[in-house]
Motif scaffolding. Structure first.
Motif, PDB file in Angstrom:
ATOM      1  N   ALA A  85       0.831  -1.195   0.000  1.00  0.00           N
ATOM      2  CA  ALA A  85       0.000   0.000   0.000  1.00  0.00           C
ATOM      3  C   ALA A  85       0.868   1.249   0.000  1.00  0.00           C
ATOM      4  CB  ALA A  85      -0.928   0.023   1.219  1.00  0.00           C
ATOM      5  N   VAL A  86       0.456   2.243  -0.776  1.00  0.00           N
ATOM      6  CA  VAL A  86       1.090   3.557  -0.780  1.00  0.00           C
ATOM      7  C   VAL A  86       0.071   4.533  -0.209  1.00  0.00           C
ATOM      8  CG1 VAL A  86       2.179   5.354  -2.161  1.00  0.00           C
ATOM      9  CG2 VAL A  86       2.450   2.945  -2.816  1.00  0.00           C
ATOM     10  N   VAL A  87       0.445   5.168   0.898  1.00  0.00           N
ATOM     11  CA  VAL A  87      -0.467   6.057   1.616  1.00  0.00           C
ATOM     12  C   VAL A  87       0.112   7.465   1.608  1.00  0.00           C
ATOM     13  CG1 VAL A  87      -1.748   6.424   3.760  1.00  0.00           C
ATOM     14  CG2 VAL A  87      -0.996   4.106   3.136  1.00  0.00           C
ATOM     15  N   ASP A  88      -0.682   8.451   1.196  1.00  0.00           N
ATOM     16  CA  ASP A  88      -0.184   9.829   1.218  1.00  0.00           C
ATOM     17  C   ASP A  88      -1.197  10.761   1.884  1.00  0.00           C
ATOM     18  OD1 ASP A  88      -1.990  11.195  -0.661  1.00  0.00           O
ATOM     19  OD2 ASP A  88      -0.986  10.107  -2.269  1.00  0.00           O
ATOM     20  N   ASP A  89      -0.721  11.957   2.199  1.00  0.00           N
ATOM     21  CA  ASP A  89      -1.588  12.964   2.814  1.00  0.00           C
ATOM     22  C   ASP A  89      -1.851  14.115   1.844  1.00  0.00           C
ATOM     23  OD1 ASP A  89       0.861  14.192   2.754  1.00  0.00           O
ATOM     24  OD2 ASP A  89       0.975  14.647   4.890  1.00  0.00           O
ATOM     25  N   GLY A  90      -1.969  13.766   0.576  1.00  0.00           N
ATOM     26  CA  GLY A  90      -2.225  14.778  -0.451  1.00  0.00           C
ATOM     27  C   GLY A  90      -3.657  15.290  -0.420  1.00  0.00           C
ATOM     28  N   LYS A  91      -4.034  15.977  -1.492  1.00  0.00           N
ATOM     29  CA  LYS A  91      -5.340  16.637  -1.547  1.00  0.00           C
ATOM     30  C   LYS A  91      -6.506  15.661  -1.610  1.00  0.00           C
ATOM     31  CE  LYS A  91      -4.155  18.933  -5.181  1.00  0.00           C
ATOM     32  NZ  LYS A  91      -4.159  19.858  -6.355  1.00  0.00           N
ATOM     33  N   GLY A  92      -6.238  14.431  -2.070  1.00  0.00           N
ATOM     34  CA  GLY A  92      -7.326  13.487  -2.229  1.00  0.00           C
ATOM     35  C   GLY A  92      -8.125  13.746  -3.490  1.00  0.00           C
ATOM     36  N   MET A  93      -9.010  12.818  -3.822  1.00  0.00           N
ATOM     37  CA  MET A  93      -9.808  12.929  -5.043  1.00  0.00           C
ATOM     38  C   MET A  93     -11.279  12.730  -4.727  1.00  0.00           C
ATOM     39  SD  MET A  93      -7.486  10.727  -7.768  1.00  0.00           S
ATOM     40  CE  MET A  93      -7.004   9.457  -6.571  1.00  0.00           C
ATOM     41  N   SER A  94     -12.111  13.516  -5.378  1.00  0.00           N
ATOM     42  CA  SER A  94     -13.556  13.314  -5.274  1.00  0.00           C
ATOM     43  C   SER A  94     -13.910  12.024  -6.014  1.00  0.00           C
ATOM     44  CB  SER A  94     -14.300  14.481  -5.900  1.00  0.00           C
ATOM     45  OG  SER A  94     -14.046  14.527  -7.310  1.00  0.00           O
ATOM     46  N   GLU A  95     -15.127  11.551  -5.807  1.00  0.00           N
ATOM     47  CA  GLU A  95     -15.548  10.316  -6.468  1.00  0.00           C
ATOM     48  C   GLU A  95     -15.506  10.466  -7.989  1.00  0.00           C
ATOM     49  OE1 GLU A  95     -18.828   6.780  -6.020  1.00  0.00           O
ATOM     50  OE2 GLU A  95     -19.074   8.643  -4.910  1.00  0.00           O
ATOM     51  N   GLU A  96     -15.942  11.609  -8.465  1.00  0.00           N
ATOM     52  CA  GLU A  96     -15.923  11.846  -9.909  1.00  0.00           C
ATOM     53  C   GLU A  96     -14.500  11.854 -10.448  1.00  0.00           C
ATOM     54  OE1 GLU A  96     -17.229  15.336 -13.121  1.00  0.00           O
ATOM     55  OE2 GLU A  96     -17.616  15.585 -10.978  1.00  0.00           O
ATOM     56  N   TRP A  97     -13.585  12.535  -9.720  1.00  0.00           N
ATOM     57  CA  TRP A  97     -12.200  12.625 -10.189  1.00  0.00           C
ATOM     58  C   TRP A  97     -11.511  11.263 -10.095  1.00  0.00           C
ATOM     59  CZ3 TRP A  97      -9.695  15.554 -13.281  1.00  0.00           C
ATOM     60  CH2 TRP A  97      -8.296  15.485 -13.341  1.00  0.00           C
ATOM     61  N   LEU A  98     -11.781  10.509  -9.016  1.00  0.00           N
ATOM     62  CA  LEU A  98     -11.182   9.184  -8.868  1.00  0.00           C
ATOM     63  C   LEU A  98     -11.642   8.265  -9.997  1.00  0.00           C
ATOM     64  CD1 LEU A  98      -9.613   6.967  -7.428  1.00  0.00           C
ATOM     65  CD2 LEU A  98     -11.586   6.659  -5.903  1.00  0.00           C
ATOM     66  N   HIS A  99     -12.925   8.316 -10.315  1.00  0.00           N
ATOM     67  CA  HIS A  99     -13.434   7.466 -11.390  1.00  0.00           C
ATOM     68  C   HIS A  99     -12.706   7.792 -12.704  1.00  0.00           C
ATOM     69  CE1 HIS A  99     -16.416   4.814 -13.252  1.00  0.00           C
ATOM     70  NE2 HIS A  99     -16.462   5.688 -14.256  1.00  0.00           N
ATOM     71  N   ARG A 100     -12.498   9.076 -12.932  1.00  0.00           N
ATOM     72  CA  ARG A 100     -11.786   9.490 -14.146  1.00  0.00           C
ATOM     73  C   ARG A 100     -10.320   9.039 -14.099  1.00  0.00           C
ATOM     74  NH1 ARG A 100      -9.014  14.163 -15.900  1.00  0.00           N
ATOM     75  NH2 ARG A 100      -9.331  14.590 -18.136  1.00  0.00           N
ATOM     76  N   ALA A 101      -9.701   9.170 -12.920  1.00  0.00           N
ATOM     77  CA  ALA A 101      -8.286   8.810 -12.782  1.00  0.00           C
ATOM     78  C   ALA A 101      -8.044   7.316 -12.995  1.00  0.00           C
ATOM     79  CB  ALA A 101      -7.771   9.213 -11.401  1.00  0.00           C
ATOM     80  N   MET A 102      -9.066   6.495 -12.762  1.00  0.00           N
ATOM     81  CA  MET A 102      -8.907   5.051 -12.928  1.00  0.00           C
ATOM     82  C   MET A 102      -9.080   4.615 -14.384  1.00  0.00           C
ATOM     83  SD  MET A 102      -8.097   3.598 -10.025  1.00  0.00           S
ATOM     84  CE  MET A 102      -8.778   1.972  -9.640  1.00  0.00           C
ATOM     85  N   HIS A 103      -9.506   5.522 -15.260  1.00  0.00           N
ATOM     86  CA  HIS A 103      -9.537   5.204 -16.681  1.00  0.00           C
ATOM     87  C   HIS A 103      -8.113   5.085 -17.217  1.00  0.00           C
ATOM     88  CE1 HIS A 103     -13.748   6.289 -16.437  1.00  0.00           C
ATOM     89  NE2 HIS A 103     -13.927   5.970 -17.707  1.00  0.00           N
ATOM     90  N   LEU A 104      -7.905   4.255 -18.206  1.00  0.00           N
ATOM     91  CA  LEU A 104      -6.602   4.170 -18.861  1.00  0.00           C
ATOM     92  C   LEU A 104      -6.462   5.325 -19.836  1.00  0.00           C
ATOM     93  CD1 LEU A 104      -7.039   1.184 -17.782  1.00  0.00           C
ATOM     94  CD2 LEU A 104      -5.408   0.543 -19.559  1.00  0.00           C
ATOM     95  N   GLY A 105      -5.338   6.043 -19.747  1.00  0.00           N
ATOM     96  CA  GLY A 105      -5.134   7.190 -20.613  1.00  0.00           C
ATOM     97  C   GLY A 105      -5.964   8.368 -20.191  1.00  0.00           C
ATOM     98  N   THR A 106      -5.945   8.689 -18.893  1.00  0.00           N
ATOM     99  CA  THR A 106      -6.766   9.786 -18.380  1.00  0.00           C
ATOM    100  C   THR A 106      -6.479  11.093 -19.117  1.00  0.00           C
ATOM    101  OG1 THR A 106      -6.630   8.734 -16.211  1.00  0.00           O
ATOM    102  CG2 THR A 106      -7.456  10.990 -16.280  1.00  0.00           C
ATOM    103  N   ASP A 107      -5.216  11.503 -19.097  1.00  0.00           N
ATOM    104  CA  ASP A 107      -4.771  12.696 -19.825  1.00  0.00           C
ATOM    105  C   ASP A 107      -3.590  12.300 -20.691  1.00  0.00           C
ATOM    106  OD1 ASP A 107      -6.579  14.594 -18.747  1.00  0.00           O
ATOM    107  OD2 ASP A 107      -5.399  14.648 -16.902  1.00  0.00           O
TER     108      ASP A 107
END
Length: 492
Positions: free
Chosen positions: A61-83
């Motif tokens: 597990a990699v655990v960080d204290d960053g800004k975090g992601m909303s559900e919408e942003w996380l769903h997008r981030a889990m797509h392949l080739g997000t940006d």
């Protein structure tokens, strides 16, 4: 057939492609570095890599204290080739293809679970499960946290804003002792890759509860390191900054620091270019495939820092893993010229063992070596420096017996054998004097040398000072201080 072409939809088979993405060439250190990139992008101050090596249920597990992601942003981030690589990125963004989180994770484990919490306390989770994708043969994410994952997240003490990237089904990185040993390599690798971030305090990294220490490949704090100057090179609207360094000869590096200075894979493999992209290290040495540049022993002290921006990604052909680059054609000649300078200086350091001082002097701060190179009738030979403090002390008491012994040693140095060995195995770094010995052996050598010391206080003090800058004792300052201070107290 003629006429306008038709659009024929040809989506990839999910089960086949997701398995194929596992073969991009990641090793565990590279994969975890790619995950930490996301933590840096999320402005995390602290990132921890924790793991359970139990073969029955291991996880990473990699655990960080960053800004975090909303559900919408996380769903997008889990797509392949997000940006894609054509997207203009924020200055703190270390991404490249929008693939790293997924491909790095797939390369090591069959299950990727991401749990993220934003600063306003909203929690979201998504999971890629390769077996589920295979059953459905479609790009289907899971949006609920199973009991095992929830238990691990609680065990990690995850609270507040940030993100947890959890790998399960560790079929590639191993479990048990294999995973434990791998994590030691991860710690070293991350210290190099994120050395600049760690060094300036903007990132605190831990692996298995142990802090990751920054590694400076250029030994900039060492007084004998040569900084050959920084040169900006213009490249299609961007500026690439190049700074060549020549490291000290290993014999000038204090005992205990030599291995760290050499780097995780040794002096030979870490010579060459260190390409940084927004302070994130991409290449740990190597000569970038430039024509005529090959690693060899005399050039192993040459290390060259190269800083590029994300705007240079395409021209430098940064790969998906962010682990290899190919320099632009228009820059190769200049990079080769800079490399030639650094390599020549490295060869000079090896030729003179890092000393530019007068070997006849025993003053402090000027390194005195036991062996000196000389040429005779076109052939290279080696002589023992009679003015080395220990040699001089031995000769002063028994010149008739010690002198012939020194001549015998000089005439029987196996120069040809040493040269042949160096050519046949260039990756083997010569051992620095007393590198394999413990401090007790150094103490015994010092004490033996002192038996020949003159009785008058002035001569004894001169001898003591000369030892501090004499090979090999200069590499053992703590031992030297202890023995010499003790000897001085006895003399008083």
């Amino acid at each position: 057939m003629t006429g306008e072409p038709s659009d024929l939809h040809a989506p990839p088979q999910a089960a086949a492609l997701i398995e194929s993405l596992r073969a991009l060439g990641y090793n565990l250190p590279d994969a975890l570095a790619d995950i930490v990139d996301n933590s840096v992008t999320a402005e995390a101050v602290t990132t921890s890599i924790e793991y359970n090596a139990d073969p029955a249920g291991g996880w990473v597990a990699v655990v960080d204290d960053g800004k975090g992601m909303s559900e919408e942003w996380l769903h997008r981030a889990m797509h392949l080739g997000t940006d894609g690589p054509w997207i203009h990125r924020h200055p703190a963004d270390l991404g490249r293809f929008g693939l790293g989180l997924k491909t790095a994770s797939f390369s090591q484990a069959r299950r990727l679970t991401v749990v993220s919490c934003t600063q306003d306390g909203r929690l979201a989770s998504r999971e890629w499960n390769m077996d589920h994708v295979r059953r459905r043969n479609g790009w289907y994410l899971l949006d609920t946290l199973d009991d095992e994952a929830a238990s691990i997240v609680r065990e990690l003490g995850f609270r507040g804003h940030g993100t947890v990237v959890l790998w399960r089904g560790l079929d590639r990185c191993g479990t048990g002792k294999v995973l434990i040993n791998q994590m030691a390599k991860v710690r070293t690798h991350l210290g190099a890759v994120f050395g600049r971030h760690i060094g300036r305090g903007s990132l605190h990294l831990r692996v298995g509860g142990q802090p990751v220490k920054a590694w400076d490949p250029f030994l900039r704090q060492h007084p004998a390191t040569q900084d050959l100057g920084t040169e900006p090179i213009h490249n299609a609207g961007t500026v690439v900054t190049v700074t060549p360094y020549v490291l000290p000869h290993p014999s000038r590096i204090v005992e205990g620091e030599s291995r760290n200075a050499a780097g995780p894979s040794g002096w030979m493999r870490h010579q060459g270019f260190y390409v940084y992209r927004r302070d994130r290290l991409l290449t740990l040495g190597g000569w970038l495939g430039l024509s005529g540049l090959r690693p060899n022993q005399p050039t192993q002290l040459a290390r060259i820092s190269v800083d590029v921006s994300t705007d240079d990604d395409q021209s430098w052909q940064v790969d998906v893993r962010k682990a290899t680059v190919i320099p632009p054609v228009q820059l190769r000649d200049r990079l080769a010229d800079i490399a030639a300078l650094a390599r020549t200086r490295s060869e000079q350091v090896f030729r003179h063992r890092g000393s530019s001082s007068d070997q006849r002097s025993g003053g402090r701060g000027q390194l005195v070596f036991v062996w000196q190179q000389h040429s005779r009738r076109g052939k290279v030979g080696y002589r023992i420096n009679r003015l080395h403090p220990v040699v001089a002390a031995a000769l002063s008491g028994a010149a008739d017996t010690v002198g012939p012994l020194l001549r015998l040693l000089e005439e029987t140095v196996p120069v040809g054998l040493i040269a042949a060995e160096s050519n046949s195995a260039p990756e083997r770094t010569p051992q620095a004097p007393l590198e394999a010995e413990d401090s007790d052996e150094v103490v015994r050598m010092l004490q033996a040398a002192m038996t020949r010391l003159p009785n008058d206080p002035g001569s004894r003090e001169a001898f003591r000072q000369a030892l501090r800058s004499s090979e090999p004792f200069n590499r053992f300052p703590d031992v030297l201080a202890e023995v010499l201070d003790g000897e001085g107290a006895e003399g008083k």
